[in-house]
Structure formats: structure tokens, C-alpha cells
Design an enzyme around this catalytic site. Structure first.
Site, PDB file in Angstrom:
ATOM      1  N   GLU A 252      31.195  37.246  52.209  1.00  0.00           N
ATOM      2  CA  GLU A 252      32.571  37.750  52.086  1.00  0.00           C
ATOM      3  C   GLU A 252      32.548  38.806  50.989  1.00  0.00           C
ATOM      4  O   GLU A 252      32.556  38.490  49.804  1.00  0.00           O
ATOM      5  CB  GLU A 252      33.518  36.586  51.747  1.00  0.00           C
ATOM      6  CG  GLU A 252      34.970  36.901  52.041  1.00  0.00           C
ATOM      7  CD  GLU A 252      35.680  37.567  50.880  1.00  0.00           C
ATOM      8  OE1 GLU A 252      35.759  38.830  50.892  1.00  0.00           O
ATOM      9  OE2 GLU A 252      36.128  36.864  49.980  1.00  0.00           O
ATOM     10  N   CYS A 286      40.189  41.017  46.877  1.00  0.00           N
ATOM     11  CA  CYS A 286      39.373  41.725  47.861  1.00  0.00           C
ATOM     12  C   CYS A 286      40.202  42.213  49.042  1.00  0.00           C
ATOM     13  O   CYS A 286      39.843  43.208  49.676  1.00  0.00           O
ATOM     14  CB  CYS A 286      38.222  40.851  48.333  1.00  0.00           C
ATOM     15  SG  CYS A 286      38.752  39.285  49.065  1.00  0.00           S
TER      16      CYS A 286
END
Length: 478
Positions: A252, A286
Site C-alpha cells: 500500500e 496517502c
């Protein structure tokens, strides 16, 4: 609420907490003041070997543990996190900087993740293939083995749970290396797992020099899966290390979230939603909305409204009542953001709000809005990971989609339009692992979380997060 940093820092190996004696240390800082909280012990090579041996023992134990027992540990951990949510939130704010309400919300979301994974532990199904009478072919899903997981510092409670929960639901053991900068949050989460009855060999928690820790854990034949949350360059480096043993990976990585705002949106509602979400956790997210591509007909009104709302935000210590955005997490971030702002202005961007460091002491940077940002500005190409909103106009739907897909990132994207046909088109055409239309929420316990292209591969959360910790085996019986 008390402001004492009372996390009991240490390494957790084989069910034992290990302190600073005989080990180098790292100072955990308060981002709001820059002052030190406590010394964190860093793992030695011998500590990492011990963690690997423990996690091998833990895998043998845990893979044979009944799913109902795995689920019970997850449910009890969720209960403890809810009971300790105020304590966990205070620790997270003191070492990461986010406002207290966001930190408590993070803790409660982590508890919801645990509840979901408790259910998934009971839903790991295989299948029986049709064969002639008296014969069977079985498809089984079995735990992959010991996991090495590396966490980012931006969600120090949730990231730890997001790594551990699916691993132990699947029957794996795990070694987790959270960020040294937010160690206290991770330690307190591990204490919840410990107090919930998770055997000590099943989950280890280590801190240390990142390159040394990653090389030793990933070189070991004991480790069978890598799970990483962090930057694209580090993620690619770790994948190269993992390739030597062909281990399973979930990555990720970073993003550069495009936001497509069309002229038929509810403008005020869109602005209220986006400003709050952009500066959540000082933009250190993010999936943060970052590149705002706004249709020409509403661009000027959008820019003015965004800047006005941004200038009204109250910046300060995350523990203070009324604070809407806290400091950045470490001393590196304000400097990096300042450089991106100056570069954008040199390229011709217009500063509408912020643009400077703020606050007295600590690692503050003002929430910043830049308009008419050229595509060759660094901030339009490198993930800012901070409180910067980048605004540009577009003319047509095709122009908007082209800009959304321009970069190698593909984690999160946002679209605001009332046109149903356009919503379907955008959902199909945008290259991202997650797309939000007329809202900004992308994290749900039952839905997969992950990206495409340079933003990584594999999913966390949802059934997919547990499946990422399983391997498939076919058994043919004649």
C-alpha cells in the site's frame, strides 16, 4: 484531559517486553513542541533473530487454532481498544500531532476493523469440485505463514491493527515494525492484543534502523509474506528484497489523489467536504485529495471558496479544544512542504492561502492553497503528503479524465457531479484502486483498500485483506 505521555515503550518478542538496557535508543518527540517524550529501544540483530524464531513457533501454534478462538481474541481486542480509546488517542496526538478527535476516531475505526476480521476468521471457505463418484477434488485456502509487516506513522493506531488483524484472522503469525516516531501508539495496541489473550509468539513488535530490520526479516526463509504501507521508493526497495525468497506481498504505497469537480456539483457542500478532508491529519494521508481539477465554469468560485475556508482553519496543538489542524509529524515535513510551495510559485502558481510555517515551536505548516499550478511544478508530480491543495481548471470530461490518470499513482480519486451517466463513466475510466463520488470516505472495514500502478498492489480490509494472507491448495483424492 491529561497531557502526560505515559506509553511504556519497549520491544515485544516471545511474549516479553524488552527495554533499553544494552540497546541503542531513539527519542520519540512531541510534534507540537519539538520536545522529547521518551527513549525507545531499538532491536539488535539478536533481537530480530529471536523475533523470527518466536514467530515460527507462533505460526505452528496459531495455524492449528480453531477459527472461533481466533475470532474471540479479535473481538476482545476490539473491546479493549474501545475501552482505552481516550488513552490511545492521547498517545497518538502527543507523538503524531493530529487533533484529538481524529485520533479517537482512528481508534474506534481500528476496533471496527477488528470486529469485521473476527467474522472473517469464520468465513475462510474452500470448495469441492465435481468429480466421478467416490473421488474428490478439494480447493483449500490455508495461512501463508509468518508475516513481516511495516507500518507508516500517519495512522499509528489503525495501521498496526490493519496489519495484525487479517494476519491472525487467517491463522498467520506476524512480526510488525511500526514507525519509531509513533512507537507509543503501536505499543499500546500490542498491549490490547496481549491482554485479549493472543499468545506471545503469535505477534512480535520490533523497532530499529529500518534498513537493517527489513534486510534481516526479509532475508529469512521463515518470513513468507511482506505487508508494507509507505512511500513508493521504499516499497519498490522492499519488493526487491522480498523477491529473493518469492514471498507473497501486499504493497500500500503513496498516492496523489485527483479531485474532479464539475460545474453541476453542489458547490458549497463540495467545498465544505473537501476542505475538511484535505487538511485532515495536516494532509499526511496517502488518500488525501491533492490535485483539484475544477471545471472552468465554477473554477473561480471554487478557488475563492476554498481559500476562504482554508484561512479560517484554527491551527494549534492537537490536544487544545477548537484546534482543527495540528502540527506535521516530524521536523522533516515542514521543510519539504515549504520547498514544494516555493517551487510551485517559481513556476507561476498563485498563492491564495497559507504558504508558510506557522505556530510557535513544533512542526507546523499553514494550510496552503495554490491556484493555476503548472503541470511541471514538483508538487503536481511528487506526492506532497502535507497541507497543500493544488488547483487547476479544465474544460471537458475528457480533459478531466486525462489529468486524473496522468501520473503513475493510482490509489484514490474523488469526483463531484450530479450527472448519473457521468458518474458511471468516471467510475470506469479513472485509474485508481478506490474512487469516491460525491463523498470522501474510502475506508470501510468490509471494503478492500489498495491501489494500482505505482500505488501498489493487493488489498487490505474486506475479505480481500484476509485472502491476501492465504495460499491456495488443491487436493485430489482418487
Amino acid at each position: 484531559m491529561a497531557t502526560t505521555y505515559d506509553a511504556k515503550l519497549g520491544l515485544y518478542i516471545g511474549g516479553e517486553w524488552l527495554g533499553t538496557e544494552g540497546r541503542e535508543t531513539h527519542d520519540v518527540l512531541n510534534p507540537a513542541t519539538g520536545a522529547g517524550h521518551a527513549a525507545l529501544p531499538l532491536a539488535t540483530a539478536a533481537d530480530l533473530d529471536a523475533a523470527l524464531e518466536a514467530t515460527q513457533r507462533g505460526f505452528v501454534l496459531w495455524r492449528g487454532t480453531a477459527p472461533e478462538k481466533r475470532a474471540a481474541v479479535l473481538q476482545k481486542t476490539a473491546q479493549l481498544i474501545r475501552e482505552r480509546a481516550d488513552h490511545l488517542a492521547r498517545i497518538a496526538t502527543l507523538e503524531q500531532g493530529k487533533i484529538l478527535a481524529e485520533a479517537k476516531g482512528e481508534a474506534l475505526f481500528a476496533a471496527a476493523l477488528l470486529d469485521f476480521h473476527a467474522g472473517e476468521a469464520l468465513r475462510i471457505y474452500g470448495r469441492v469440485l465435481p468429480r466421478p463418484a467416490g473421488t474428490r477434488s478439494l480447493v483449500l485456502h490455508q495461512p501463508v505463514g509468518p508475516v513481516a509487516a511495516f507500518c507508516a506513522w500517519n495512522f499509528p493506531i489503525m495501521n498496526v491493527v490493519r496489519k495484525i488483524a487479517p494476519a491472525i484472522a487467517a491463522g498467520c503469525s506476524i512480526i510488525i515494525k511500526p514507525s519509531e516516531e509513533t512507537a507509543g501508539s503501536a505499543v499500546e495496541v500490542l498491549r490490547c492484543f496481549q491482554d485479549a489473550g493472543l499468545p506471545g509468539d503469535v505477534a512480535q513488535c520490533v523497532f530499529g534502523v529500518p534498513d537493517m530490520v527489513s534486510r534481516q526479516l526479509l532475508a529469512s526463509p521463515i518470513t513468507r509474506k511482506l505487508s508494507f504501507t509507505g512511500s513508493v521508493p521504499v516499497g519498490k526497495h522492499l519488493m526487491k528484497l522480498a523477491a529473493d525468497t518469492m514471498m507473497k506481498t501486499t504493497m500500500e504505497l503513496g498516492g496523489h489523489g485527483p479531485v474532479l469537480v464539475f460545474d453541476d456539483c453542489d458547490l458549497d457542500k463540495t467545498l465544505d467536504t473537501l476542505v475538511a478532508h484535505k487538511f485532515r491529519n495536516a494532509g499526511q494521508v496517502c488518500i488525501a485529495p491533492t490535485r483539484f481539477h475544477v471545471q472552468e465554469g465554477v473554477y473561480d468560485a471554487f478557488a475563492a471558496g476554498f481559500a476562504e475556508r482554508t484561512r479560517a482553519l484554527k491551527i494549534g496543538d492537537g490536544l487544545d479544544a477548537g484546534t482543527q489542524m495540528g502540527p506535521m509529524a516530524n521536523p522533516r515535513r515542514p521543510e519539504a512542504i515549504g520547498e514544494l510551495v516555493e517551487d510551485a510559485r517559481r513556476h507561476g502558481a498563485k498563492l491564495l492561502a497559507g504558504g508558510e510555517r506557522g505556530g510557535e515551536g513544533g512542526f507546523f505548516f499553514q494550510p496552503t492553497v495554490l491556484a493555476d499550478v503548472p503541470l511541471d511544478a514538483r508538487a503536481m508530480n511528487d506526492e506532497p503528503f502535507g497541507p497543500i491543495a493544488l488547483l487547476r481548471p479544465f474544460a471537458t470530461v475528457d480533459d478531466a479524465i486525462e489529468q486524473a490518470n496522468r501520473l503513475p499513482f493510482g490509489l484514490a480519486a474523488y469526483c463531484f457531479t450530479e450527472n448519473g451517466r457521468r458518474q458511471n463513466l468516471l467510475g470506469d475510466a479513472i485509474e485508481a484502486g478506490m474512487v469516491a463520488i460525491n463523498n470522501v470516505r474510502l475506508s470501510w472495514p468490509d471494503s478492500p483498500f489498495g491501489g494500482v500502478k505505482d500505488s501498489g498492489h493487493g488489498s487490505e480490509d474486506g475479505p480481500e485483506g484476509v485472502m491476501a494472507h492465504l495460499v491456495t491448495k488443491t487436493v485430489h483424492m482418487m
